[in-house]
Design a protein around this motif. Structure first.
Motif, PDB file in Angstrom:
ATOM      1  N   ASP A 196       7.302   2.496  -0.684  1.00  0.00           N
ATOM      2  CA  ASP A 196       6.141   3.283  -1.089  1.00  0.00           C
ATOM      3  C   ASP A 196       6.067   4.575  -0.278  1.00  0.00           C
ATOM      4  OD1 ASP A 196       3.422   4.043  -1.851  1.00  0.00           O
ATOM      5  OD2 ASP A 196       3.054   1.924  -2.273  1.00  0.00           O
TER       6      ASP A 196
ATOM      7  N   HIS B 150      -0.047  -0.079  -8.640  1.00  0.00           N
ATOM      8  CA  HIS B 150       0.509  -0.907  -7.567  1.00  0.00           C
ATOM      9  C   HIS B 150      -0.318  -2.160  -7.297  1.00  0.00           C
ATOM     10  CE1 HIS B 150       3.279  -0.627  -3.798  1.00  0.00           C
ATOM     11  NE2 HIS B 150       3.323  -1.812  -4.365  1.00  0.00           N
TER      12      HIS B 150
ATOM     13  N   ASP C 295       7.176   0.797  -5.405  1.00  0.00           N
ATOM     14  CA  ASP C 295       6.299   1.816  -5.985  1.00  0.00           C
ATOM     15  C   ASP C 295       7.197   3.007  -6.269  1.00  0.00           C
ATOM     16  OD1 ASP C 295       4.570   4.027  -6.365  1.00  0.00           O
ATOM     17  OD2 ASP C 295       2.986   3.051  -5.184  1.00  0.00           O
TER      18      ASP C 295
ATOM     19  N   HIS D  34      -5.242   0.168  -6.012  1.00  0.00           N
ATOM     20  CA  HIS D  34      -3.811   0.404  -5.739  1.00  0.00           C
ATOM     21  C   HIS D  34      -3.617   0.976  -4.332  1.00  0.00           C
ATOM     22  CE1 HIS D  34      -3.236   4.933  -6.996  1.00  0.00           C
ATOM     23  NE2 HIS D  34      -4.421   4.726  -6.457  1.00  0.00           N
TER      24      HIS D  34
ATOM     25  N   ASP E 194      -0.800   2.351   1.529  1.00  0.00           N
ATOM     26  CA  ASP E 194      -1.725   1.575   0.679  1.00  0.00           C
ATOM     27  C   ASP E 194      -2.470   0.539   1.517  1.00  0.00           C
ATOM     28  OD1 ASP E 194      -0.821   3.018  -1.485  1.00  0.00           O
ATOM     29  OD2 ASP E 194       0.376   1.407  -2.352  1.00  0.00           O
TER      30      ASP E 194
HETATM   31 MN    MN Z   1       1.723   2.206  -3.774  1.00  0.00          MN
END
Ligand code: MN
Length: 315
Positions: free
Chosen positions: A137, A111, A229, A153, A141
């Motif tokens: 996602d 990512h 993602d 990531h 993150d």
């Molecule tokens: Mn991610």
């Protein structure tokens, strides 16, 4: 090396005045924090399975008529982060140099690959006050630092948030369901907006879609970069990723979200990251999902582009 993507996304071999979309890969997974996944080979794998798909989208668009070309992969030196950042930045800049309103589509990679691309797309874009970033996602993150430092990531959303024209009003994360306490605290402090995956079963998909649209419209955002993602999907639909977290989206739910998003906003770039072909089933279920989703999303954006042209002509 054979460029297998070219026969599928075959709108000429080079960017010219008619090209609308340009696909490129970033074969880089150094900044993932676990050893098992090999997302660096995902661009190659997605091209391979793309060639086994039928040449029309679900709603009947003929894919060779979409103005998409595949220009291959960015050269990456796996552990040389600074060099790769520059390489990616220059690569995207060169694409825009060839055609100013091109829509870049990046296939990762982990990512973190999204960060330099988002920055390059945003830096190139004139109407920054109307620019937003939508991230799908399972995770926020949003760590400040992770195992290898500020570049990871697991810090990608934070690095995007750190870009000077990105705020908590034009950054949205959707599909979350695995958030650690330090990230939770950080995102609370910065008032980061995110919609958890469970909201779909709680209030329905159309409610979630309305909320995504409302979030950006309230901020007067008209242009979106979308980062997907693959761990946003339920592992039953997309098992081949490093952190397979239950309770994710179905392919159809994501398809529907992207269809509406492409109608409501101008999508100026997107990416798909974190597919790990070594963790896939022999049927390539996850790679197929990725390949299919990319062509469907391109067709949604393309339909919207031609509708807009039509409207302009009518006026
Ligand atoms: Mn991610």
């Amino acid at each position: 090396m054979e460029m297998s993507g070219v026969s599928f996304y075959d709108y000429g071999g080079v960017i010219d005045k008619d090209t609308k979309f340009v696909i490129f890969g970033i074969p880089w997974d150094y900044l993932t924090s676990i050893k098992a996944p090999n997302s660096a080979i995902a661009p190659q794998k997605i091209r391979e399975v793309t060639n086994n798909l039928a040449l029309s989208t679900e709603m009947g668009t003929e894919i060779p008529k979409l103005k998409v070309i595949d220009i291959g992969d960015i050269p990456i030196e796996n552990e040389n982060v600074e060099k790769n950042l520059k390489e990616i930045k220059d690569f995207v800049k060169e694409i825009y140099h060839q055609k100013e309103d091109i829509i870049p589509i990046m296939i990762g990679g982990d990512h973190f690959c999204s960060y330099p691309v988002i920055k390059a797309v945003g830096d190139n874009f004139q109407k920054r006050e109307e620019f937003g970033v939508l991230i799908f996602d399972a995770h926020l993150d949003f760590y400040e630092e992770w195992d290898k430092g500020v570049y990871s990531h697991a810090t990608i959303s934070h690095r995007v948030f750190d870009i000077n024209y990105i705020k908590n009003t034009n950054l949205l994360i959707v599909g979350t369901r695995d958030i650690d306490i330090p990230e939770l605290k950080l995102s609370e402090k910065e008032k980061i907006h995110y919609f958890d995956a469970y909201l779909i079963s709680e209030h329905g998909l159309s409610n979630l879609i309305d909320n995504i649209v409302d979030f950006f419209q309230k901020s007067k955002i008209k242009y979106l970069y979308v980062s997907i993602d693959i761990d946003v999907f339920d592992p039953s639909a997309a098992p081949a990723t490093g952190y397979a977290i239950p309770g994710g989206l179905t392919y159809r739910e994501m398809w529907q979200i992207l269809k509406v998003i492409a109608k409501k906003f101008k999508i100026i770039g997107f990416d798909l990251v974190e597919l790990a072909p070594n963790l896939d089933l022999p049927s390539n279920i996850t790679a197929n999902l990725a390949a299919k989703l990319i062509s469907e999303f391109i067709s949604f954006i393309s339909l919207n582009l031609s509708e807009n042209n039509h409207e302009t002509k009518k006026v």
